[in-house]
Design a protein around this motif. Structure first.
Motif, PDB file in Angstrom:
ATOM      1  N   ALA A   1    -125.639 -96.006  63.001  1.00 21.83           N
ATOM      2  CA  ALA A   1    -125.007 -94.801  63.536  1.00 21.83           C
ATOM      3  C   ALA A   1    -125.480 -94.500  64.955  1.00 21.83           C
ATOM      4  O   ALA A   1    -126.575 -94.863  65.354  1.00 21.83           O
ATOM      5  CB  ALA A   1    -125.331 -93.621  62.630  1.00 21.83           C
ATOM      6  N   GLY A   2    -124.627 -93.827  65.692  1.00 21.37           N
ATOM      7  CA  GLY A   2    -124.935 -93.390  67.054  1.00 21.37           C
ATOM      8  C   GLY A   2    -123.649 -92.854  67.644  1.00 21.37           C
ATOM      9  O   GLY A   2    -122.576 -93.293  67.249  1.00 21.37           O
ATOM     10  N   THR A   3    -123.768 -91.919  68.571  1.00 20.38           N
ATOM     11  CA  THR A   3    -122.539 -91.300  69.065  1.00 20.38           C
ATOM     12  C   THR A   3    -122.075 -91.910  70.377  1.00 20.38           C
ATOM     13  O   THR A   3    -121.186 -91.373  71.034  1.00 20.38           O
ATOM     14  CB  THR A   3    -122.739 -89.787  69.255  1.00 20.38           C
ATOM     15  OG1 THR A   3    -123.867 -89.586  70.103  1.00 20.38           O
ATOM     16  CG2 THR A   3    -122.978 -89.081  67.948  1.00 20.38           C
ATOM     17  N   SER A   4    -122.666 -93.041  70.767  1.00 14.11           N
ATOM     18  CA  SER A   4    -122.375 -93.554  72.112  1.00 14.11           C
ATOM     19  C   SER A   4    -120.938 -94.035  72.262  1.00 14.11           C
ATOM     20  O   SER A   4    -120.372 -93.950  73.343  1.00 14.11           O
ATOM     21  CB  SER A   4    -123.355 -94.658  72.480  1.00 14.11           C
ATOM     22  OG  SER A   4    -123.242 -95.710  71.564  1.00 14.11           O
ATOM     23  N   ASP A   5    -120.314 -94.547  71.184  1.00 13.39           N
ATOM     24  CA  ASP A   5    -118.948 -95.068  71.359  1.00 13.39           C
ATOM     25  C   ASP A   5    -117.970 -93.952  71.728  1.00 13.39           C
ATOM     26  O   ASP A   5    -117.191 -94.084  72.661  1.00 13.39           O
ATOM     27  CB  ASP A   5    -118.473 -95.839  70.106  1.00 13.39           C
ATOM     28  CG  ASP A   5    -118.580 -95.023  68.826  1.00 13.39           C
ATOM     29  OD1 ASP A   5    -119.185 -93.943  68.867  1.00 13.39           O
ATOM     30  OD2 ASP A   5    -118.059 -95.476  67.793  1.00 13.39           O
TER      31      ASP A   5
END
Lengths: 399, 90
Positions: A123-127
Motif C-alpha cells: 500500500a501507498g498513496t503515491s500512484d
C-alpha cells in the motif's frame, strides 16, 4: 432480474467497490486486472455472470485501452465504471488526462499501491497523488462502507450538469482492498431513487440524432483552449460545495454521512490538530482517544476531497489551532515531504496566522502506521505548539 | 471583470458544420480522376472515402476537390479501376 442482497454484510474493500458500482447500474465497465484491484474485477465478472450486473464488461489488453474504451462509451452517453492501481494508472496516464479534458463523467476506483521501483506489492498513496493535477476529482476514503457509499455519491457528482468531471475514489490497496468489514448494503430501489435526479439531465453525447464533432480540433495558439481550461477549473470549484450537498442528501436517504469535503473528529475543543487522508485516519482516531485521556487536546481532520483542495472548509476547521501535523503515506521528491503537508503549507497564507506545521512521512511501501507513531507525532506537534523548536518533516519509521 | 465565452460548450464539442471551414483539399499532392465511361456507379468509392467527399453525379461519382486529401483509397477499392491518381502540378 436478480438484485444484490441488501442489509448488513461482511465485505472486502474490493467487493464493496464492485457492489457499489453494481448498485449504480453502469452500462460499460472497462476491465483489466492489476493487484490489488483484481478481485474487484473478478467480483464484477461474477455478478455479471449471475445476471445481477447488467453491464458490458470490456476485457481489454491494457489499462490504456481500458480507460480509452470507457471514454468512448462515456462520450456516447453511457454510464461508465473502471478501476485500476499503481503502474496500471501510470500506463493509462495519457487517457487519464484526455478523460478529464473531455469532461467525461467516468468513475474510476483506485486501489492505491506504491509506485515501483523498487518493486513493491504494498500500500501507498503515491500512484493517485502523482496524478492529482490531472484534472480529475479525487476522493480519498477510509473504510469499506465508505468505498461503497462514495461510489454512489460519485455518480451524483460526476454526472451533475454543472460538474461533468471524472472522479477517482481512492482507497488504500491491501489494507483496505483485502480487509473484510461490516458493510451496510443499501437496497437497489433506494440507490435508484438517489440517482434518479440524474435522469432528467441531458449532456452532450455522440449520437446519430444530433451529429456532433468531438473532440474537435483546436487551432494552435487559439484562446478557445484557455476558455475550456477556465471552465474546467470553475467546475472543479463548484464540485466542492456540490459534494457537501450530495453528502447531506445521502445522509437523509441512507443515514450515513462523511462530512463532504472533510470530516472532523474531536475538533471542537482541540488545541492542536492532525490532518490525515485515507484509512490512516482509523488509527489516528484510536491514538487521539488514547492521548486525550492523558490530557492532550488533539483533534483530527480527514481530508476526503483532495482535488479540488477543500481550502475554505480546511481553513475554517484549522482556524485558531496552535500547531498542525500532517500525515503522508508518500513522498514528494522535489520537497522531501508529503503532498498533504505542502498543500497545508499553501493554506497557511489563507489562514492569515502562521502556526507550526509539521509533516510526517509514514507508512510508505505498506509499512504499518501504529498508534505509537501517532503518539510520538502528537508529542512533537504539542511541543511545537508550546514554542519549542521543531523539525518541519519527520520520517517516523526512520527516527 | 466578466469573462466572455466564445462557445456554449464546456469542452471541444462542435457542430459538424464547423468542421467544413477546414478545406482539407489544400493537403493534397495527388487527385483522383474518374474515367467517365468506366465508372459503373457502384458507390464503393463513396463508401470507403474517409473524408466523405465523394459526390454522385449523373453519370459517375467524383470527389469534391475542396475536401479530398488525395489519399487514393477510392482508386484502390474501385472494382473497375476507373479512378486514377494524378499528381498535382503547380
Amino acid at each position: 432480474m436478480p438484485e444484490l442482497p441488501s442489509g448488513p454484510r461482511v465485505l472486502e474493500g474490493n467487493v464493496a467497490m464492485a457492489w457499489g458500482a453494481t448498485l449504480c447500474r453502469p452500462d460499460i465497465i472497462g476491465a483489466f486486472p492489476i493487484t490489488p484491484a483484481t478481485s474487484a474485477l473478478e467480483q464484477l465478472y461474477s455478478l455479471s455472470a449471475q445476471g445481477i450486473l447488467d453491464a458490458d464488461l470490456i476485457g481489454v489488453e491494457g489499462e490504456n485501452s481500458m480507460l480509452g474504451s470507457v471514454m468512448g462509451a462515456s462520450a456516447a452517453g453511457a454510464r461508465t465504471f473502471t478501476a485500476t492501481s499503481s503502474m496500471g494508472l501510470a500506463f493509462a496516464y495519457d487517457a487519464y488526462l484526455a478523460a478529464s479534458g473531455s469532461r467525461l463523467p467516468i468513475v474510476m476506483a483506485l486501489a492505491m499501491r506504491e509506485q515501483p521501483m523498487p518493486m513493491v506489492l504494498a500500500a501507498g498513496t503515491s500512484d493517485a497523488l502523482q496524478v492529482k493535477d490531472g484534472g480529475w476529482i479525487q476522493i480519498y476514503v477510509e473504510s469499506c462502507q465508505e468505498i461503497l457509499d462514495s461510489i454512489i455519491m460519485a455518480y451524483r457528482l460526476a454526472e451533475d450538469p454543472e460538474i461533468l468531471l471524472p472522479i477517482n475514489i481512492c482507497y488504500l490497496g491491501f489494507y483496505l482492498s483485502y480487509l473484510s468489514q461490516r458493510v451496510e448494503v443499501p437496497p437497489q430501489k433506494e440507490v435508484d431513487d438517489f440517482l434518479a435526479p440524474l435522469q432528467k439531465f441531458e449532456r452532450m453525447k455522440l449520437c446519430l440524432e444530433k451529429p456532433m464533432t468531438f473532440p474537435s480540433e483546436v487551432a494552435p495558439a487559439d484562446e478557445i483552449l484557455m476558455e475550456y481550461r477556465y471552465k474546467h477549473c470553475a467546475a472543479m470549484q463548484r464540485s466542492k460545495e456540490k459534494l457537501d450537498q450530495i453528502d447531506k442528501e445521502f445522509e437523509k436517504a441512507f443515514g450515513r454521512s462523511y462530512g463532504g469535503q472533510i470530516e472532523e473528529y474531536r475538533m471542537e475543543d482541540a488545541e492542536i490538530a492532525l490532518v490525515t487522508m485515507e484509512s490512516t485516519t482509523g488509527t489516528a482516531r484510536e491514538a487521539i482517544d488514547i492521548v486525550r485521556d492523558k490530557g492532550f487536546k488533539v483533534g483530527l481532520v480527514k481530508v476526503r476531497m483532495f482535488r479540488p483542495f477543500p481550502r475554505e472548509r480546511l481553513a475554517e476547521a484549522l482556524k485558531g489551532k496552535k500547531a498542525i501535523g500532517a500525515f503522508d503515506r508518500h513522498v514528494c521528491f522535489g520537497w522531501g515531504c508529503g503532498h498533504l503537508f505542502l498543500e497545508l503549507k499553501t493554506l497557511m497564507a489563507e489562514m492569515k496566522t502562521y502556526v507550526p506545521l509539521l509533516g510526517f512521512v509514514a507508512g510508505t511501501g505498506g509499512a504499518d502506521i501504529t498508534p505509537d507513531h501517532f503518539a510520538r507525532a502528537i508529542n512533537l506537534v504539542d511541543s511545537a505548539a508550546h514554542g519549542k523548536p521543531y523539525k518541519e518533516v519527520t520520517w517516523l519509521a526512520l527516527e | 471583470m466578466t469573462i466572455k465565452y466564445r462557445t456554449e460548450f464546456e469542452t471541444s464539442w462542435a457542430t459538424p458544420e464547423n468542421m467544413l471551414i477546414l478545406e482539407t483539399g489544400d493537403w493534397r499532392f495527388q487527385r483522383p480522376v474518374v474515367k467517365i465511361g468506366k465508372c459503373c456507379q457502384c458507390g464503393w468509392c463513396f463508401i470507403f472515402c474517409p473524408t466523405d467527399c465523394i459526390e454522385e453525379k449523373e453519370t459517375c461519382f467524383t470527389a469534391n476537390l475542396d475536401y479530398c486529401k488525395g489519399c487514393g483509397i477510392c482508386a484502390q477499392v474501385c472494382p473497375r479501376n476507373a479512378i486514377m491518381m494524378v499528381r498535382e502540378e503547380r
